[in-house]
Design a protein around this motif. Structure first.
Motif, PDB file in Angstrom:
ATOM      1  N   GLY A 149      10.459  81.522  -5.042  1.00 35.77           N
ATOM      2  CA  GLY A 149      11.581  82.239  -4.057  1.00 35.77           C
ATOM      3  C   GLY A 149      11.047  83.487  -3.505  1.00 35.77           C
ATOM      4  N   GLU A 150       9.789  83.916  -4.079  1.00 32.35           N
ATOM      5  CA  GLU A 150       9.258  85.070  -3.154  1.00 32.35           C
ATOM      6  C   GLU A 150       8.854  85.227  -1.960  1.00 32.35           C
ATOM      7  OE1 GLU A 150       6.954  86.271  -7.643  1.00 32.35           O
ATOM      8  OE2 GLU A 150       5.839  85.082  -6.102  1.00 32.35           O
ATOM      9  N   LEU A 151       8.780  84.057  -1.385  1.00 32.49           N
ATOM     10  CA  LEU A 151       8.344  83.890   0.039  1.00 32.49           C
ATOM     11  C   LEU A 151       8.985  82.985   0.849  1.00 32.49           C
ATOM     12  CD1 LEU A 151       4.430  83.852   0.271  1.00 32.49           C
ATOM     13  CD2 LEU A 151       6.041  85.848   1.018  1.00 32.49           C
ATOM     14  N   PRO A 152       9.624  82.927   2.007  1.00 30.68           N
ATOM     15  CA  PRO A 152      10.224  82.009   2.658  1.00 30.68           C
ATOM     16  C   PRO A 152       9.685  80.543   2.690  1.00 30.68           C
ATOM     17  CG  PRO A 152      10.317  83.900   4.029  1.00 30.68           C
ATOM     18  CD  PRO A 152       9.287  84.147   2.854  1.00 30.68           C
ATOM     19  N   ALA A 153      10.413  79.629   2.901  1.00 35.31           N
ATOM     20  CA  ALA A 153       9.803  78.125   2.706  1.00 35.31           C
ATOM     21  C   ALA A 153       9.004  78.004   4.240  1.00 35.31           C
ATOM     22  CB  ALA A 153      10.777  77.094   2.629  1.00 35.31           C
ATOM     23  N   GLY A 154       8.090  77.229   4.176  1.00 36.78           N
ATOM     24  CA  GLY A 154       7.265  77.010   5.331  1.00 36.78           C
ATOM     25  C   GLY A 154       6.063  76.471   5.038  1.00 36.78           C
ATOM     26  N   ASN A 155       4.906  76.159   5.984  1.00 27.85           N
ATOM     27  CA  ASN A 155       3.722  75.721   5.986  1.00 27.85           C
ATOM     28  C   ASN A 155       2.901  76.509   5.251  1.00 27.85           C
ATOM     29  OD1 ASN A 155       1.196  74.737   6.062  1.00 27.85           O
ATOM     30  ND2 ASN A 155       1.546  73.547   8.080  1.00 27.85           N
ATOM     31  N   PRO A 156       2.563  76.304   3.842  1.00 29.33           N
ATOM     32  CA  PRO A 156       1.581  77.365   3.184  1.00 29.33           C
ATOM     33  C   PRO A 156       0.269  77.393   3.769  1.00 29.33           C
ATOM     34  CG  PRO A 156       1.893  75.398   1.719  1.00 29.33           C
ATOM     35  CD  PRO A 156       2.799  75.159   3.059  1.00 29.33           C
ATOM     36  N   ASP A 157      -0.078  76.458   4.367  1.00 29.67           N
ATOM     37  CA  ASP A 157      -1.627  76.690   4.786  1.00 29.67           C
ATOM     38  C   ASP A 157      -1.400  77.797   6.067  1.00 29.67           C
ATOM     39  OD1 ASP A 157      -2.606  74.709   3.102  1.00 29.67           O
ATOM     40  OD2 ASP A 157      -2.386  72.913   4.633  1.00 29.67           O
ATOM     41  N   ARG A 158      -0.695  77.618   6.840  1.00 28.52           N
ATOM     42  CA  ARG A 158      -0.403  78.287   8.061  1.00 28.52           C
ATOM     43  C   ARG A 158      -0.309  79.712   7.668  1.00 28.52           C
ATOM     44  NH1 ARG A 158       3.820  77.702  13.162  1.00 28.52           N
ATOM     45  NH2 ARG A 158       3.293  79.409  14.114  1.00 28.52           N
ATOM     46  N   VAL A 159       0.496  80.041   6.562  1.00 32.60           N
ATOM     47  CA  VAL A 159       0.720  81.462   6.094  1.00 32.60           C
ATOM     48  C   VAL A 159      -0.422  81.967   5.544  1.00 32.60           C
ATOM     49  CG1 VAL A 159       1.878  82.902   4.495  1.00 32.60           C
ATOM     50  CG2 VAL A 159       3.407  80.980   5.501  1.00 32.60           C
ATOM     51  N   ALA A 160      -1.295  80.939   4.863  1.00 34.83           N
ATOM     52  CA  ALA A 160      -2.626  81.630   4.276  1.00 34.83           C
ATOM     53  C   ALA A 160      -3.573  81.940   5.367  1.00 34.83           C
ATOM     54  CB  ALA A 160      -3.046  80.396   3.294  1.00 34.83           C
ATOM     55  N   ALA A 161      -3.830  81.061   6.553  1.00 33.55           N
ATOM     56  CA  ALA A 161      -4.505  81.285   7.533  1.00 33.55           C
ATOM     57  C   ALA A 161      -4.418  82.621   8.301  1.00 33.55           C
ATOM     58  CB  ALA A 161      -4.465  80.439   8.495  1.00 33.55           C
ATOM     59  N   GLY A 162      -2.968  83.024   8.245  1.00 27.37           N
ATOM     60  CA  GLY A 162      -2.767  84.166   8.631  1.00 27.37           C
ATOM     61  C   GLY A 162      -3.212  85.445   7.745  1.00 27.37           C
ATOM     62  N   ALA A 163      -3.063  85.113   6.846  1.00 26.66           N
ATOM     63  CA  ALA A 163      -3.114  86.152   5.706  1.00 26.66           C
ATOM     64  C   ALA A 163      -4.806  86.509   5.597  1.00 26.66           C
ATOM     65  CB  ALA A 163      -2.965  85.865   4.168  1.00 26.66           C
ATOM     66  N   HIS A 164      -5.643  85.379   5.524  1.00 26.13           N
ATOM     67  CA  HIS A 164      -6.928  85.367   5.705  1.00 26.13           C
ATOM     68  C   HIS A 164      -7.514  86.015   6.955  1.00 26.13           C
ATOM     69  CE1 HIS A 164     -11.134  83.418   5.419  1.00 26.13           C
ATOM     70  NE2 HIS A 164     -10.960  83.895   4.110  1.00 26.13           N
ATOM     71  N   ASP A 192       2.288  96.468   3.469  1.00 26.75           N
ATOM     72  CA  ASP A 192       3.044  96.203   4.798  1.00 26.75           C
ATOM     73  C   ASP A 192       3.094  94.945   5.191  1.00 26.75           C
ATOM     74  OD1 ASP A 192       3.828  99.074   4.518  1.00 26.75           O
ATOM     75  OD2 ASP A 192       2.398  99.602   6.001  1.00 26.75           O
ATOM     76  N   TYR A 193       1.765  94.241   5.414  1.00 24.72           N
ATOM     77  CA  TYR A 193       1.666  92.638   5.676  1.00 24.72           C
ATOM     78  C   TYR A 193       2.386  91.916   4.629  1.00 24.72           C
ATOM     79  CZ  TYR A 193      -0.340  88.285   6.930  1.00 24.72           C
ATOM     80  OH  TYR A 193      -0.516  86.932   7.415  1.00 24.72           O
ATOM     81  N   LEU A 194       2.153  91.984   3.545  1.00 25.80           N
ATOM     82  CA  LEU A 194       2.861  91.047   2.560  1.00 25.80           C
ATOM     83  C   LEU A 194       4.658  91.380   2.772  1.00 25.80           C
ATOM     84  CD1 LEU A 194       0.645  91.456  -0.677  1.00 25.80           C
ATOM     85  CD2 LEU A 194       0.715  89.663   1.155  1.00 25.80           C
ATOM     86  N   THR A 195       4.918  92.710   2.908  1.00 26.52           N
ATOM     87  CA  THR A 195       6.388  92.883   2.979  1.00 26.52           C
ATOM     88  C   THR A 195       7.050  92.106   4.258  1.00 26.52           C
ATOM     89  OG1 THR A 195       6.361  95.057   1.995  1.00 26.52           O
ATOM     90  CG2 THR A 195       8.080  94.601   3.457  1.00 26.52           C
ATOM     91  N   GLY A 196       6.236  91.973   5.153  1.00 28.55           N
ATOM     92  CA  GLY A 196       6.346  91.290   6.407  1.00 28.55           C
ATOM     93  C   GLY A 196       6.580  89.673   6.017  1.00 28.55           C
ATOM     94  N   LEU A 197       5.820  89.349   5.335  1.00 26.47           N
ATOM     95  CA  LEU A 197       5.940  87.871   4.796  1.00 26.47           C
ATOM     96  C   LEU A 197       7.171  87.560   4.205  1.00 26.47           C
ATOM     97  CD1 LEU A 197       2.167  86.875   3.789  1.00 26.47           C
ATOM     98  CD2 LEU A 197       3.337  86.440   6.025  1.00 26.47           C
ATOM     99  N   THR A 198       7.616  88.428   3.382  1.00 25.53           N
ATOM    100  CA  THR A 198       8.573  88.106   2.536  1.00 25.53           C
ATOM    101  C   THR A 198      10.035  88.359   3.349  1.00 25.53           C
ATOM    102  OG1 THR A 198       8.943  90.471   1.978  1.00 25.53           O
ATOM    103  CG2 THR A 198       7.605  89.049   0.580  1.00 25.53           C
TER     104      THR A 198
END
Length: 200
Positions: A149-164, A192-198
């Motif tokens: 519950g620390e990040l919203p539901a979604g495609n983890p691969d897409r979130v990981a690609a953005g973070a990378h 700041d980036y991680l806060t945006g993800l949450t």
């Protein structure tokens, strides 16, 4: 991949191998990957080029050895994630950033090696595989953070690609303009980036 066993003193094979590794690393760290030549390594080592060519018969052999060394140093320097989920994701991304002297050297070598990777189809494929594995690791952390519950539901691969992509872009900016992107600011931008993800 290529055994480097040049006796510094009789029987001291491991010592000489370590000397060669340090010489290769020092050349890459100070001159970039483009400056990696047998002549430069020999000068750093205080040996003859002819002696080195016995163990590195071609520039390609030296490059492959250097890339193995780079990956080994990167793994050795990385901190193990202390937590799970979002904390592990943050730690994994922090491991990439040039926030210490050693991390600056490692990132300088990685970035300077991209030109060689882009000009060689075999290295291009190898690098694509390395970065795919990095994204897969990040994706695992994202998925765990979503389960917690620390990040919203979604495609983890897409979130990981953005973070990378974000962290690699920050690496380049920090290397090119360290005064504008000192370690503290790198960490702040990452947070700041991680806060945006949450908040999504």
């Amino acid at each position: 991949m290529y055994p480097v066993v040049m006796p510094r003193a009789k029987g001291d094979h491991e010592g000489r191998r370590q000397d060669v590794s340090e010489a290769v690393w020092q050349v890459m760290a100070t001159r970039g990957f483009a400056g990696l030549t047998l002549r430069a390594v020999a000068a750093e080592l205080g040996a003859t080029t002819g002696l080195l060519t016995h163990y590195f018969p071609s520039k390609r052999a030296l490059v492959e050895y250097a890339l193995d060394l780079l990956e080994q140093r990167t793994r050795t320097g990385a901190r193990r994630p202390a937590g799970q989920g979002l904390a592990a994701l943050r730690e994994a991304l922090l491991n990439v950033l040039p926030t210490t002297g050693a991390a600056v050297d490692t990132n300088r070598v990685w970035v300077s090696s991209w030109d060689a990777a882009l000009s060689d189809p075999v290295l291009t494929e190898d690098y694509a595989g390395k970065y795919a594995r990095s994204r897969a690791t990040l994706s695992g952390h994202v998925a765990r953070a979503q389960e917690r519950g620390e990040l919203p539901a979604g495609n983890p691969d897409r979130v990981a690609a953005g973070a990378h992509a974000f962290v690699l872009g920050l690496v380049v900016q920090a290397l090119l303009d360290p005064a504008e992107f000192p370690p503290q600011r790198q960490v702040e931008l990452l947070d700041d980036y991680l806060t945006g993800l949450t908040a999504r």
